[in-house]
Design a protein around this motif. Sequence first.
Motif: not given
Lengths: 456, 71
Positions: A124-138
């Motif tokens: 709604i606010l025009g925002l977004a999360e960027v999630k970068v996944t690497t090997a290894g734990s969550e």
Amino acid sequence: MPPGSEAAGPEGAPPPDESFRLHALTPIALGGRILGLVVAFTAFGLAQQRAAGGGGNGWPTYAVFGALALVVMVRGLITVAFTSYHLSGGELRIDTGMLQRRSKRIRLDRVQGVDVVEPLAARILGLAEVKVTTAGSERAAVRLRYLSRPVAQALRADMLGRSTGVGEGLAEAPERVLVSVPHGRLIGAVLLEMASWRLVFLLIGPVLAVVGQQNGHRATAGVGIAVFAWFAIVIAHAIWQRISSMWEFTVSDSPDGLRVRHGLLSTTRQTVPPGRVQAVLIHQPLLWRPFGWVQVRMNVAGYGNVDSSKRSTLVPVADRAFAEALVGWLLGGLDLQRLPVSRPPGRARLRSPLWWRAQLAGADDRFFVARHGLFSRTTDVVPHQRTQSLRLTAGPLERALGLASFHLDSTRGPVRTRVSNRDAAEARAMLDRQVERARAARQPAPSVRAPAPRST
Amino acid sequence: MFRKLTVVPYGRMQLVDVEAGPVERAFGLVTVKLHTAAATTDAKVRGLTPPDAEALRDRLTALGEAHAAGL
């Protein structure tokens, strides 16, 4: 260690270090749910008071909610004030923390996936999360919450360009839609998938109610109705969750990887760079069989078990032919129809009465395939070069029958390959051959990208 | 009763642990454990003497580096 003290990447002179901050509206988006609750409760309370004609009894409740909202906002503000991220060369650096400073570095060539997630409040606010996944734990995943939508998209494109070695500062790579799941088919598929033996739970309530009624136990009848309502809510919630998260599901191909987009209220755009899919399964619930539908799920290192059913879905529902073509293309030259498979020996029926006939497994020079399931059918595919380890196990009953099970370990995810009920010598031979195949497959080979299949 | 055989390619090892629980410590023994990117990998060598375990760990680490294959 001061940030930036490590030598620059192999590209030579590092480009000027750019530093970015999170968006100023982040606190509101982070506290979105709680703030929404506060507003809703306050409005509800005020309306009730007005209806009752005055009286300030509700104020302590509002004070608690207000304090909670304040805490959430302050925490968000601190996060925004003390978080910055830098993209330089082949590295992403994130500095966080007010009292305890922490600097995280991610080598972009090790990135397993980049997601752009927009929860409802952020959207709604025009925002977004960027999630970068690497090997290894969550926990090793990096979440940048929140950026403005265009910044998030630009960052994703830039990071993927750097991670695949295409270039720096790239704009969004062009994409080609491979499949887009129609709404009707998604709803039908989810309903049929949920319509399994679990629906038996729905019968518990009515049975209790009827029995209670007939014997004059009003309490039992009441409990029966409550139980029924409870299970109905649970099932409806599960159906809603699945449909809303898989809504508008689109899979596309682009030079920087496979793109998966889905979501009704909260949207997620996942990108998996080429060669990051560790294993794949094609699953068909019993009631999908008349329609020839299947779903495809994948193991990607670092996706982990947390909300894995959402992130690890490659296609929630598709025709079998298309799904097999997609998997074949994604893994590079797999033809599931031609791959030879074998069946357990007949004495396996003593351990798995009916199911033994469905426990097929086989391999060619590049892939290991295992099928199982009598009613719901699943096909696991693991490329040899992605094999993490191999195991052979035999419990007391298996040993008495001269049987053994062969396991092929992949990274954490929905695909867990197990070949049950094989003749002990055959299982051992399977393991030995697989060791050889995996060793041969780990030798680097040139990769060629074939044109992707498209769903019609 | 339960038999198990685990094969871990050298190039797939992510780290090698040497650990000892209270019982093992009482007997002066240790366990060498291999980890890969898969959580289901369960490769352990139990009941080694500490010098043997260290030698095994060092050999495995060297072999792992020689065969490094990423993911």
